[in-house]
Enzyme design. Structure first.
Site, PDB file in Angstrom:
ATOM      1  N   ASP A 180     119.001  47.206  65.772  1.00  0.00           N
ATOM      2  CA  ASP A 180     119.761  45.996  65.471  1.00  0.00           C
ATOM      3  C   ASP A 180     120.329  46.116  64.053  1.00  0.00           C
ATOM      4  O   ASP A 180     119.643  46.558  63.129  1.00  0.00           O
ATOM      5  CB  ASP A 180     118.846  44.768  65.575  1.00  0.00           C
ATOM      6  CG  ASP A 180     119.624  43.470  65.626  1.00  0.00           C
ATOM      7  OD1 ASP A 180     119.553  42.778  66.637  1.00  0.00           O
ATOM      8  OD2 ASP A 180     120.318  43.144  64.624  1.00  0.00           O
ATOM      9  N   ILE A 181     121.583  45.696  63.892  1.00  0.00           N
ATOM     10  CA  ILE A 181     122.266  45.836  62.591  1.00  0.00           C
ATOM     11  C   ILE A 181     121.731  44.835  61.558  1.00  0.00           C
ATOM     12  O   ILE A 181     121.870  45.040  60.348  1.00  0.00           O
ATOM     13  CB  ILE A 181     123.796  45.671  62.771  1.00  0.00           C
ATOM     14  CG1 ILE A 181     124.554  46.362  61.662  1.00  0.00           C
ATOM     15  CG2 ILE A 181     124.192  44.196  62.884  1.00  0.00           C
ATOM     16  CD1 ILE A 181     126.048  46.476  61.935  1.00  0.00           C
ATOM     17  N   GLN A 231     121.962  32.777  71.544  1.00  0.00           N
ATOM     18  CA  GLN A 231     122.724  33.991  71.858  1.00  0.00           C
ATOM     19  C   GLN A 231     124.009  34.041  71.038  1.00  0.00           C
ATOM     20  O   GLN A 231     124.763  33.062  70.989  1.00  0.00           O
ATOM     21  CB  GLN A 231     123.055  34.040  73.355  1.00  0.00           C
ATOM     22  CG  GLN A 231     123.673  35.363  73.782  1.00  0.00           C
ATOM     23  CD  GLN A 231     123.872  35.479  75.294  1.00  0.00           C
ATOM     24  OE1 GLN A 231     123.900  34.471  75.996  1.00  0.00           O
ATOM     25  NE2 GLN A 231     124.028  36.685  75.777  1.00  0.00           N
ATOM     26  N   HIS A 278     120.988  41.587  76.401  1.00  0.00           N
ATOM     27  CA  HIS A 278     120.222  42.521  75.568  1.00  0.00           C
ATOM     28  C   HIS A 278     118.810  41.988  75.397  1.00  0.00           C
ATOM     29  O   HIS A 278     118.589  40.775  75.363  1.00  0.00           O
ATOM     30  CB  HIS A 278     120.877  42.705  74.197  1.00  0.00           C
ATOM     31  CG  HIS A 278     121.186  41.416  73.496  1.00  0.00           C
ATOM     32  ND1 HIS A 278     122.292  40.655  73.789  1.00  0.00           N
ATOM     33  CD2 HIS A 278     120.514  40.729  72.550  1.00  0.00           C
ATOM     34  CE1 HIS A 278     122.301  39.568  73.038  1.00  0.00           C
ATOM     35  NE2 HIS A 278     121.223  39.588  72.287  1.00  0.00           N
ATOM     36  N   PHE A 279     117.871  42.915  75.293  1.00  0.00           N
ATOM     37  CA  PHE A 279     116.490  42.576  74.967  1.00  0.00           C
ATOM     38  C   PHE A 279     116.203  43.042  73.548  1.00  0.00           C
ATOM     39  O   PHE A 279     116.456  44.199  73.216  1.00  0.00           O
ATOM     40  CB  PHE A 279     115.503  43.249  75.938  1.00  0.00           C
ATOM     41  CG  PHE A 279     115.478  42.600  77.295  1.00  0.00           C
ATOM     42  CD1 PHE A 279     114.565  41.593  77.574  1.00  0.00           C
ATOM     43  CD2 PHE A 279     116.378  42.980  78.276  1.00  0.00           C
ATOM     44  CE1 PHE A 279     114.541  40.986  78.822  1.00  0.00           C
ATOM     45  CE2 PHE A 279     116.364  42.376  79.527  1.00  0.00           C
ATOM     46  CZ  PHE A 279     115.445  41.371  79.801  1.00  0.00           C
ATOM     47  N   HIS A 280     115.680  42.128  72.744  1.00  0.00           N
ATOM     48  CA  HIS A 280     115.212  42.490  71.410  1.00  0.00           C
ATOM     49  C   HIS A 280     113.782  43.022  71.544  1.00  0.00           C
ATOM     50  O   HIS A 280     112.949  42.385  72.218  1.00  0.00           O
ATOM     51  CB  HIS A 280     115.154  41.264  70.503  1.00  0.00           C
ATOM     52  CG  HIS A 280     116.465  40.586  70.258  1.00  0.00           C
ATOM     53  ND1 HIS A 280     117.182  40.740  69.093  1.00  0.00           N
ATOM     54  CD2 HIS A 280     117.186  39.726  71.025  1.00  0.00           C
ATOM     55  CE1 HIS A 280     118.282  40.003  69.141  1.00  0.00           C
ATOM     56  NE2 HIS A 280     118.319  39.375  70.312  1.00  0.00           N
TER      57      HIS A 280
HETATM   58  P1  5GP Z   1     121.388  37.395  70.004  1.00  0.00           P
HETATM   59  O1  5GP Z   1     121.288  36.341  68.944  1.00  0.00           O
HETATM   60  O2  5GP Z   1     122.690  37.320  70.776  1.00  0.00           O
HETATM   61  O3  5GP Z   1     120.190  37.406  70.928  1.00  0.00           O
HETATM   62  O4  5GP Z   1     121.320  38.783  69.238  1.00  0.00           O
HETATM   63  C1  5GP Z   1     122.432  39.586  68.939  1.00  0.00           C
HETATM   64  C2  5GP Z   1     121.956  40.679  68.016  1.00  0.00           C
HETATM   65  O5  5GP Z   1     122.961  41.666  67.927  1.00  0.00           O
HETATM   66  C3  5GP Z   1     121.683  40.191  66.592  1.00  0.00           C
HETATM   67  O6  5GP Z   1     120.311  40.432  66.267  1.00  0.00           O
HETATM   68  C4  5GP Z   1     122.630  41.011  65.739  1.00  0.00           C
HETATM   69  O7  5GP Z   1     122.069  41.416  64.512  1.00  0.00           O
HETATM   70  C5  5GP Z   1     122.949  42.191  66.616  1.00  0.00           C
HETATM   71  N1  5GP Z   1     124.271  42.761  66.390  1.00  0.00           N
HETATM   72  C6  5GP Z   1     125.449  42.089  66.311  1.00  0.00           C
HETATM   73  N2  5GP Z   1     126.466  42.949  66.103  1.00  0.00           N
HETATM   74  C7  5GP Z   1     125.916  44.192  66.076  1.00  0.00           C
HETATM   75  C8  5GP Z   1     126.467  45.509  65.883  1.00  0.00           C
HETATM   76  O8  5GP Z   1     127.673  45.706  65.712  1.00  0.00           O
HETATM   77  N3  5GP Z   1     125.599  46.547  65.893  1.00  0.00           N
HETATM   78  C9  5GP Z   1     124.257  46.372  66.087  1.00  0.00           C
HETATM   79  N4  5GP Z   1     123.483  47.467  66.065  1.00  0.00           N
HETATM   80  N5  5GP Z   1     123.695  45.159  66.249  1.00  0.00           N
HETATM   81  C10 5GP Z   1     124.523  44.076  66.257  1.00  0.00           C
END
Ligand code: 5GP
Ligand code: ZN
Length: 141
Positions: free
Chosen positions: A30-31, A94, A100-102
């Protein structure tokens, strides 16, 4: 190519720190990590939300998430635990609309996490009715 960031990562158009890849799924750092080693496991094909993911793909996603969690535990990161976390919809946090799974390594007292507010049900009867409503919807699903 659509404008989905995960599709672009899966296609190699956007760089990522890949930790795993097979025919169906990809996993990368994750970035903006909650903790060091925070990984996202994604299907290569675009699906969203969770309930649109075919069972075969979902099984692979969870299998890979399990293996990554174990690898995090066995790695030099040496976390005390691991969270598996998944979001559907902005109300659920989200921000990236490709399933996606963290997989998040956790340390004792790291301060991350979320709170469970008390009083979600006004009464035990309301909790009973809620369980029945979900069970009834499952019958039709
Ligand atoms: P959500 O909040 O949708 O469950 O999580 C999305 C995740 O994607 C966030 O933790 C965010 O840091 C990660 N993310 C967003 N853009 C990018 C990217 O360009 N590259 C990577 N590696 N992670 C990303
Ligand atoms: Zn996508």
């Amino acid at each position: 190519m659509n404008d989905c960031i995960v599709c672009r990562i899966a296609a190699g158009c956007i760089p990522s720190r890949k930790v795993y890849e097979d025919d169906l799924v990809l996993a990368f750092l994750d970035i903006s990590p909650v903790s060091p080693g925070h990984v996202l496991v994604v299907p290569k094909e675009h699906f969203n939300p969770l309930w649109n993911v075919p069972d075969e793909v979902l099984a692979r996603l969870l299998s890979v998430a399990k293996r990554i969690a174990k690898a995090q535990m066995d790695s030099a990161l040496a976390p005390d635990g691991v969270n598996l976390f998944q979001t559907n919809g902005t109300a659920a946090g989200q921000t990236v609309f490709h399933v996606h799974f963290h997989v998040i390594p956790r340390k004792n007292g790291d301060g991350a996490g979320w709170t469970f507010p008390e009083g979600a049900y006004a009464s035990p009867e309301e909790a009973d009715a809620t369980a029945a409503a979900i069970a009834a919807a499952l019958e039709k699903a």
